[in-house]
Design a protein around this motif. Structure first.
Motif, short mmCIF file in Angstrom:
data_model
loop_
_atom_site.label_atom_id
_atom_site.label_comp_id
_atom_site.label_asym_id
_atom_site.label_seq_id
_atom_site.Cartn_x
_atom_site.Cartn_y
_atom_site.Cartn_z
N PHE A 120 0.86 -1.11 -0.25
CA PHE A 120 -0.37 0.35 -0.14
C PHE A 120 0.59 1.27 0.30
CE2 PHE A 120 -3.03 -3.15 1.22
CZ PHE A 120 -3.79 -2.95 0.68
N LEU A 121 2.68 0.74 0.67
CA LEU A 121 3.10 2.45 0.56
C LEU A 121 3.58 2.41 -1.29
CD1 LEU A 121 4.52 2.26 3.43
CD2 LEU A 121 3.54 3.53 3.07
N SER A 122 2.85 3.33 -1.76
CA SER A 122 3.62 3.44 -3.00
C SER A 122 4.79 3.70 -3.21
CB SER A 122 2.36 3.29 -4.30
OG SER A 122 2.39 4.94 -4.01
N HIS A 123 5.79 3.25 -4.36
CA HIS A 123 6.46 3.79 -5.05
C HIS A 123 6.11 5.75 -5.02
CE1 HIS A 123 10.93 4.39 -6.34
NE2 HIS A 123 10.74 5.11 -7.13
N PRO A 124 5.29 6.25 -5.40
CA PRO A 124 5.92 7.41 -5.49
C PRO A 124 5.61 8.42 -3.82
CG PRO A 124 4.21 6.85 -7.35
CD PRO A 124 4.20 5.60 -6.31
N VAL A 125 4.68 7.16 -3.11
CA VAL A 125 4.35 7.84 -2.44
C VAL A 125 5.78 7.72 -1.19
CG1 VAL A 125 3.54 7.32 0.19
CG2 VAL A 125 2.37 7.78 -1.89
N VAL A 126 6.27 6.47 -1.36
CA VAL A 126 8.54 6.33 -1.05
C VAL A 126 9.06 7.89 -0.94
CG1 VAL A 126 10.19 5.38 -0.83
CG2 VAL A 126 7.52 4.96 -0.19
N VAL A 127 8.82 7.82 -2.71
CA VAL A 127 9.82 8.61 -3.11
C VAL A 127 10.27 10.39 -3.23
CG1 VAL A 127 10.19 9.86 -5.30
CG2 VAL A 127 10.10 7.12 -5.10
N GLY A 128 8.43 10.44 -2.59
CA GLY A 128 8.18 11.89 -2.16
C GLY A 128 8.67 12.08 -1.08
N PHE A 129 8.00 10.37 0.16
CA PHE A 129 8.40 10.97 1.67
C PHE A 129 10.34 10.38 1.64
CE2 PHE A 129 9.88 7.80 5.22
CZ PHE A 129 8.99 9.55 6.40
N THR A 130 10.96 10.08 0.90
CA THR A 130 12.39 10.09 1.27
C THR A 130 13.04 11.38 0.96
OG1 THR A 130 12.06 7.81 0.31
CG2 THR A 130 14.77 9.13 0.76
N ASN A 131 12.43 12.25 -0.05
CA ASN A 131 13.71 13.64 -0.49
C ASN A 131 12.72 14.55 0.65
OD1 ASN A 131 14.11 13.69 -2.96
ND2 ASN A 131 12.37 12.01 -3.25
N ALA A 132 11.71 14.37 1.24
CA ALA A 132 11.60 15.61 2.66
C ALA A 132 12.16 14.82 2.99
CB ALA A 132 9.59 15.29 2.56
N VAL A 383 5.08 17.65 -0.17
CA VAL A 383 5.16 19.17 0.32
C VAL A 383 4.52 18.79 2.07
CG1 VAL A 383 3.81 21.09 -0.07
CG2 VAL A 383 4.86 20.48 -2.05
N LEU A 384 3.79 18.22 2.06
CA LEU A 384 2.68 17.50 3.50
C LEU A 384 3.46 17.19 4.26
CD1 LEU A 384 -0.72 16.08 1.98
CD2 LEU A 384 0.35 18.07 2.63
N THR A 385 5.10 16.08 3.79
CA THR A 385 5.74 16.04 4.51
C THR A 385 6.62 16.90 5.79
OG1 THR A 385 5.69 13.76 3.65
CG2 THR A 385 7.43 14.14 5.63
N LEU A 386 6.84 17.62 4.42
CA LEU A 386 7.76 18.95 5.08
C LEU A 386 6.36 19.99 5.71
CD1 LEU A 386 9.75 20.06 1.67
CD2 LEU A 386 10.87 19.12 3.75
N ASP A 393 4.42 10.83 10.23
CA ASP A 393 3.13 10.36 9.60
C ASP A 393 2.52 10.74 9.02
OD1 ASP A 393 2.72 11.34 12.24
OD2 ASP A 393 1.37 10.37 13.05
N LYS A 394 1.94 12.76 8.91
CA LYS A 394 0.79 12.66 8.29
C LYS A 394 1.36 12.69 6.66
CE LYS A 394 -0.86 15.43 12.28
NZ LYS A 394 -0.54 16.88 12.74
N GLY A 395 2.19 13.43 6.50
CA GLY A 395 1.97 13.59 5.20
C GLY A 395 2.04 11.68 4.21
N ILE A 396 2.55 11.17 4.70
CA ILE A 396 2.94 9.70 4.75
C ILE A 396 1.30 8.82 4.13
CG2 ILE A 396 3.04 6.98 5.16
CD1 ILE A 396 5.90 7.73 6.27
N ILE A 397 0.59 9.66 5.26
CA ILE A 397 -1.13 8.42 5.33
C ILE A 397 -1.60 9.77 4.42
CG2 ILE A 397 -2.97 9.05 6.27
CD1 ILE A 397 -1.86 8.44 9.20
N ILE A 398 -1.38 10.81 4.02
CA ILE A 398 -2.05 11.28 2.58
C ILE A 398 -1.86 10.85 1.71
CG2 ILE A 398 -2.56 13.62 1.79
CD1 ILE A 398 -2.35 14.45 5.57
#
Length: 569
Positions: A120-132, A383-386, A393-398
């Motif tokens: 459920f943690l898609s690659h785009p989510v992980v990429v965005g979270f990792t960069n942030a 953006v939301l993780t930042l 956790d909020k950035g990842i959940i969203i």
């Protein structure tokens, strides 16, 4: 533990010894830096590097995965504990408790074979979270690089701004100089002597400089006294309310940490042609976190950088991780006094250099080319993780909810095409290829599952075909793209068939998959519609339709007839 039998080979033992020692030379300074990032005394990083690598190697599935403190998990640990802990002692106890919770959750997933939840943690989510996360980690160390202190604000970006203001007012020059020396050494070694341990060289050089120049006496912050000896077994005391408060963080760390570990393990397994069991790896990672929590550690995971060092140094089995743990043990027992003058600015530089490689824009650009929705998910998560940091956790959940929502939206409106014969004999979209079709026969294709979210769209498009063709007598549904049908889809198909029958239009079905046919058999819809309207190929369905239309229909000039061969063949 199958690799234990391979240790009879002296070449294997020698290769694993060299690899294990090499990884330890990177792990010792890195673990201390990551403990500092997690808000813990630096020696807790060594505690988390002693038993966890050994346990993960013995009970996991990957032979070369190097387990221990990592940057992202350390950051998430700090983000989870800082709002809860009221004193240094409670902070340490909560860190141990968090490791236990992460380990138990991962073991639960592994034992019940629920590793698919990580998907459920898609690659785009992980990429965005990792960069942030990389930006948050790097900027969180600015105070230690400039030698200044700034009050923590509600949001991370406010804390960074306060740090920069404090640095503008009065940077501690010796601290900044020490950080620049560490940066220069690590960059230079990586650039010109990549085979050498740049992190260890930077630690040794700056520690000697700090000792000889009186860095601590000049106001520079050093590691200080590190208790010698191994961590003792202990179970942290806590209140039940604390567990409830840590559950979201524990789940997030479990999934993010394991996803990082399994992605590294898969890459190495492909290289070494090993068999990798994701659920067994979950058990190994879970046990390593449990042992970390019981022996004064904090949450750990598989490290990309150290795993790369491990496999490139020639590691063959998990014995290399055993060697790494033993070297850390020797460090804890005998070498801790040598680390007294290690500047904290050096550890900050180690962290920043480690996370710079995590900042990658190319995957987002690639995602945009593949599917713009995925790139949007990645950017929004970033953006939301930042924005929400330190509440990571909020950035990842969203991000996860957004990716699932966009996936659902795409499946609600799958491609619907009206088909006709192309010059090569295949059936193509009449709009794309500008093809003619028969006014009495229409062939349509639905490229998606027929379920509750798409059934209404399917019905609307089918009725649109009917409205656009007043002379229509037969509709052939090419069902090759329909993978599943649920109760709503079956109900819509049933009513659509009845509605078409009432208008004198026959629905013929071709190329339906087994799971579709099994469903309509169980509900009795197939018997109602009749066996004579179901065909394995479009050509057979067309033969049936032409036979029903009779000799008055000029099938030889029908646009649906193949120009290459007779459909009756």
């Amino acid at each position: 533990m199958q690799w234990i039998g391979e240790l009879k080979d002296k070449k294997t033992i020698r290769a694993d010894l060299i690899a294990g020692i090499t990884v330890a030379l990177v792990l010792v300074p890195q673990s201390m830096a990551y403990a500092q990032l997690a808000g813990l005394p630096v020696y807790y990083g060594l505690y988390a590097s002693f038993l966890p690598p050994m346990i993960a190697a013995l009970f996991g599935s990957s032979r070369q995965l190097a387990t221990g403190p990592v940057a992202v998990v350390s950051l998430m640990t700090a983000a989870a504990l800082e709002p809860l802990a009221t004193s240094p002692d409670t902070y340490l106890a909560y860190a141990m408790l968090l490791a236990l919770m992460v380990g138990i959750f991962q073991m639960f997933l592994g034992l019940f074979k629920l590793g698919v939840l990580v998907d459920f943690l898609s690659h785009p989510v992980v990429v965005g979270f990792t960069n942030a996360g990389a930006l948050i980690i790097a900027t969180s160390q600015l105070g230690k690089v400039f030698g200044v202190f700034a009050e923590r604000a509600e949001h991370h970006y406010e804390t960074v701004w306060n740090t920069l203001l404090a640095a503008a007012e009065g940077t501690h020059a010796p601290t900044l100089l020490m950080a620049l020396i560490a940066f220069g050494i690590m960059w230079g070694v990586k650039r010109f002597y990549p085979a050498m341990p740049g992190v260890l060289i930077a630690v040794v050089v700056t520690t000697v400089l700090a000792w000889t120049t009186g860095f601590a006496d000049a106001g520079g912050k050093v590691v200080g006294t590190i208790p010698d000896g191994l961590p003792s077994f202990s179970i942290p005391t806590f209140e039940v309310t604390t567990i409830w408060s840590l559950i979201p963080a524990a789940i997030t760390i479990s999934l993010i940490g394991f996803m990082e570990a399994i992605s590294i393990a898969k890459a190495m397994a492909a290289r070494t042609r090993q068999r990798l069991n994701a659920n067994q790896e979950l058990i190994g990672q879970g046990l390593s976190n449990v042992f970390s929590g019981m022996f004064s550690g904090y949450p750990v995971s598989g490290s990309f950088s150290r795993s790369a060092v491990n496999i490139n140094a020639g590691a063959i089995t998990g014995f290399s991780s055993i060697v790494t743990g033993v070297v850390v043990m020797i460090t804890l027992i005998f070498l801790t006094p040598l680390l007294y003058h290690l500047p904290q600015a050096t550890l900050a530089a180690v962290i920043i250099m480690a996370v710079i490689n995590l900042i990658k824009i190319d995957p987002i650009i690639h995602a945009w080319k593949a599917q713009p929705h995925d790139a949007v998910v990645s950017v929004v998560t970033f953006v939301l993780t930042l924005a929400f940091a330190p509440h990571l956790d909020k950035g990842i959940i969203i991000g996860v909810l957004l990716s699932l929502g966009l996936f659902l939206w795409r499946t609600m409106r799958p491609r619907f095409a009206q088909l006709s014969r192309y010059k090569d004999g295949t059936m193509r979209d009449i709009r794309v290829r500008k093809l003619q079709t028969s006014p009495q026969i229409s062939v349509v294709r639905f490229d998606g599952s027929l379920y509750f979210a798409s059934a209404g769209y399917f019905e609307t498009k089918m009725l649109g075909v009917v409205a656009a063709n007043p002379d229509l007598k037969y509709i052939i549904l090419d069902g090759e793209g329909i993978n599943q049908i649920d109760a709503t889809g079956e109900e819509v198909l049933h009513h659509l068939w009845e509605r078409l029958q009432a208008q004198g239009i026959t629905l013929v079905v071709a190329r339906m998959k087994k799971q579709f046919m099994d469903t309509i058999r169980r509900t009795g819809l197939k018997d109602k519609m009749g066996d004579e309207i179901f065909y394995s190929r479009i050509g057979l369905a067309l033969n049936y339709v032409w036979d029903q239309l009779g000799d008055s229909y000029d099938r030889d000039n029908c646009p649906l007839r193949s120009p290459l061969a007779s459909n009756r063949a």
